[in-house]
Write a protein that holds these residues in place. Structure first.
Motif, PDB file in Angstrom:
ATOM      1  N   ARG A  52     -24.810  19.433   6.535  1.00 43.08           N
ATOM      2  CA  ARG A  52     -25.216  17.618   6.320  1.00 43.08           C
ATOM      3  C   ARG A  52     -24.296  17.379   5.121  1.00 43.08           C
ATOM      4  O   ARG A  52     -25.319  17.788   4.189  1.00 43.08           O
ATOM      5  CB  ARG A  52     -25.907  17.027   7.016  1.00 43.08           C
ATOM      6  N   TRP A  53     -23.543  17.097   4.543  1.00 46.10           N
ATOM      7  CA  TRP A  53     -23.270  16.366   3.326  1.00 46.10           C
ATOM      8  C   TRP A  53     -24.653  15.379   2.877  1.00 46.10           C
ATOM      9  O   TRP A  53     -24.705  16.014   1.276  1.00 46.10           O
ATOM     10  CB  TRP A  53     -22.229  15.828   3.330  1.00 46.10           C
ATOM     11  N   SER A  54     -25.340  14.400   3.756  1.00 46.84           N
ATOM     12  CA  SER A  54     -26.706  13.717   2.748  1.00 46.84           C
ATOM     13  C   SER A  54     -27.286  14.458   3.517  1.00 46.84           C
ATOM     14  O   SER A  54     -27.240  13.895   5.142  1.00 46.84           O
ATOM     15  CB  SER A  54     -25.486  12.566   3.242  1.00 46.84           C
ATOM     16  N   GLY A  55     -28.250  14.502   2.926  1.00 50.06           N
ATOM     17  CA  GLY A  55     -29.672  15.117   3.990  1.00 50.06           C
ATOM     18  C   GLY A  55     -30.012  16.779   3.740  1.00 50.06           C
ATOM     19  O   GLY A  55     -30.882  17.381   3.557  1.00 50.06           O
ATOM     20  N   GLY A  56     -28.911  17.138   4.019  1.00 39.18           N
ATOM     21  CA  GLY A  56     -28.612  18.834   3.991  1.00 39.18           C
ATOM     22  C   GLY A  56     -28.782  19.460   4.789  1.00 39.18           C
ATOM     23  O   GLY A  56     -29.270  20.947   4.698  1.00 39.18           O
ATOM     24  N   SER A  57     -29.415  18.793   6.288  1.00 38.76           N
ATOM     25  CA  SER A  57     -29.575  19.677   7.164  1.00 38.76           C
ATOM     26  C   SER A  57     -28.555  20.989   7.707  1.00 38.76           C
ATOM     27  O   SER A  57     -27.172  20.335   7.563  1.00 38.76           O
ATOM     28  CB  SER A  57     -30.238  18.752   8.657  1.00 38.76           C
ATOM     29  N   THR A  58     -28.916  22.128   7.984  1.00 36.52           N
ATOM     30  CA  THR A  58     -28.382  23.134   7.995  1.00 36.52           C
ATOM     31  C   THR A  58     -27.900  23.965   9.855  1.00 36.52           C
ATOM     32  O   THR A  58     -29.175  23.439  10.562  1.00 36.52           O
ATOM     33  CB  THR A  58     -28.655  24.459   7.040  1.00 36.52           C
ATOM     34  N   ASP A  59     -27.343  24.624   9.561  1.00 31.30           N
ATOM     35  CA  ASP A  59     -27.312  25.267  11.061  1.00 31.30           C
ATOM     36  C   ASP A  59     -26.597  26.077  10.643  1.00 31.30           C
ATOM     37  O   ASP A  59     -25.675  26.588  10.356  1.00 31.30           O
ATOM     38  CB  ASP A  59     -26.616  24.701  12.526  1.00 31.30           C
ATOM     39  N   PHE A  60     -27.174  27.173  12.009  1.00 29.30           N
ATOM     40  CA  PHE A  60     -26.347  28.749  11.443  1.00 29.30           C
ATOM     41  C   PHE A  60     -26.354  29.537  13.123  1.00 29.30           C
ATOM     42  O   PHE A  60     -27.403  29.426  13.568  1.00 29.30           O
ATOM     43  CB  PHE A  60     -27.092  29.700  10.735  1.00 29.30           C
ATOM     44  N   ALA A  61     -25.153  30.137  12.907  1.00 28.97           N
ATOM     45  CA  ALA A  61     -25.205  31.432  13.794  1.00 28.97           C
ATOM     46  C   ALA A  61     -26.306  32.152  13.977  1.00 28.97           C
ATOM     47  O   ALA A  61     -26.171  32.801  12.739  1.00 28.97           O
ATOM     48  CB  ALA A  61     -23.165  31.558  14.119  1.00 28.97           C
ATOM     49  N   ARG A  99     -16.051  17.876   9.771  1.00 27.68           N
ATOM     50  CA  ARG A  99     -16.283  16.790  10.861  1.00 27.68           C
ATOM     51  C   ARG A  99     -17.482  15.247  10.455  1.00 27.68           C
ATOM     52  O   ARG A  99     -17.902  15.473   9.431  1.00 27.68           O
ATOM     53  CB  ARG A  99     -16.092  17.121  11.856  1.00 27.68           C
ATOM     54  N   LEU A 100     -16.518  14.078  11.159  1.00 24.47           N
ATOM     55  CA  LEU A 100     -17.945  13.464  10.696  1.00 24.47           C
ATOM     56  C   LEU A 100     -19.258  13.791  11.338  1.00 24.47           C
ATOM     57  O   LEU A 100     -18.995  14.152  12.402  1.00 24.47           O
ATOM     58  CB  LEU A 100     -17.449  12.468  11.255  1.00 24.47           C
ATOM     59  N   ALA A 101     -20.652  13.188  10.405  1.00 26.11           N
ATOM     60  CA  ALA A 101     -21.402  13.727  11.350  1.00 26.11           C
ATOM     61  C   ALA A 101     -22.531  12.831  12.691  1.00 26.11           C
ATOM     62  O   ALA A 101     -23.397  12.162  12.378  1.00 26.11           O
ATOM     63  CB  ALA A 101     -22.829  13.414  10.072  1.00 26.11           C
ATOM     64  N   TYR A 102     -21.156  12.489  13.037  1.00 26.36           N
ATOM     65  CA  TYR A 102     -22.747  12.579  14.431  1.00 26.36           C
ATOM     66  C   TYR A 102     -21.907  13.052  16.354  1.00 26.36           C
ATOM     67  O   TYR A 102     -21.538  14.183  15.674  1.00 26.36           O
ATOM     68  CB  TYR A 102     -21.778  11.015  15.446  1.00 26.36           C
ATOM     69  N   ALA A 103     -22.193  13.214  16.843  1.00 24.02           N
ATOM     70  CA  ALA A 103     -22.789  14.015  17.801  1.00 24.02           C
ATOM     71  C   ALA A 103     -21.157  13.984  18.721  1.00 24.02           C
ATOM     72  O   ALA A 103     -21.281  13.593  19.025  1.00 24.02           O
ATOM     73  CB  ALA A 103     -24.111  14.035  18.551  1.00 24.02           C
ATOM     74  N   GLY A 104     -20.983  15.079  18.487  1.00 25.57           N
ATOM     75  CA  GLY A 104     -20.023  15.520  19.577  1.00 25.57           C
ATOM     76  C   GLY A 104     -18.094  15.292  18.412  1.00 25.57           C
ATOM     77  O   GLY A 104     -16.966  15.443  18.805  1.00 25.57           O
ATOM     78  N   ALA A 105     -18.795  14.585  17.349  1.00 21.84           N
ATOM     79  CA  ALA A 105     -17.318  14.705  17.001  1.00 21.84           C
ATOM     80  C   ALA A 105     -16.253  16.105  16.415  1.00 21.84           C
ATOM     81  O   ALA A 105     -16.700  17.244  15.774  1.00 21.84           O
ATOM     82  CB  ALA A 105     -17.635  15.024  15.302  1.00 21.84           C
TER      83      ALA A 105
END
Length: 120
Positions: A52-61, A99-105
């Motif tokens: 996430r560009w703002s906040g920096g939360s990450t996710d990985f496979a 993508r935009l940072a909302y669920a399902g975007a």
């Protein structure tokens, strides 16, 4: 118009490292998620990592956890994918997307891709 340009791909031996960069332009990305995907020959495109560009939360496979990291370079408006301990199965074309940072975007904007080849 949002544009994403990947760079940094190449040929590397198994166990080696590469760093991919995705330069983003044409938008204000504070409300966006930046993602990396890959597609190997004959396979479906798969998610690799996101930040996430703002906040920096990450996710990985699961397949890359502990080996890949993702980060932001604010000065260059870029997202970096550091790939360590590369395996032959990491061979693919790697794509940057946003993508935009909302669920399902959906990921709406995509780069042209950069080839990563890992030799055994």
């Amino acid at each position: 118009q949002v544009q994403l340009v990947e760079s940094g791909g190449g040929l590397v031996q198994a166990g080696g490292s590469l760093r991919l960069s995705c330069a983003a332009s044409g938008g204000t990305f504070s409300s966006y998620v930046m993602g990396w995907f890959r597609q190997a020959p004959g396979k479906e495109r798969e998610f690799v990592a996101s930040i996430r560009w703002s906040g920096g939360s990450t996710d990985f496979a699961d397949s890359v956890k502990g080996r890949f990291t993702i980060s932001r370079d604010y000065a260059k408006s870029a997202v970096l994918l550091q790939m360590n301990s590369l395996k032959p199965e990491d061979t693919a074309v790697y794509y940057c997307a946003t993508r935009l940072a909302y669920a399902g975007a959906p990921y709406r904007y995509w780069g042209q891709g950069t080839q990563v080849t890992v030799s055994s």
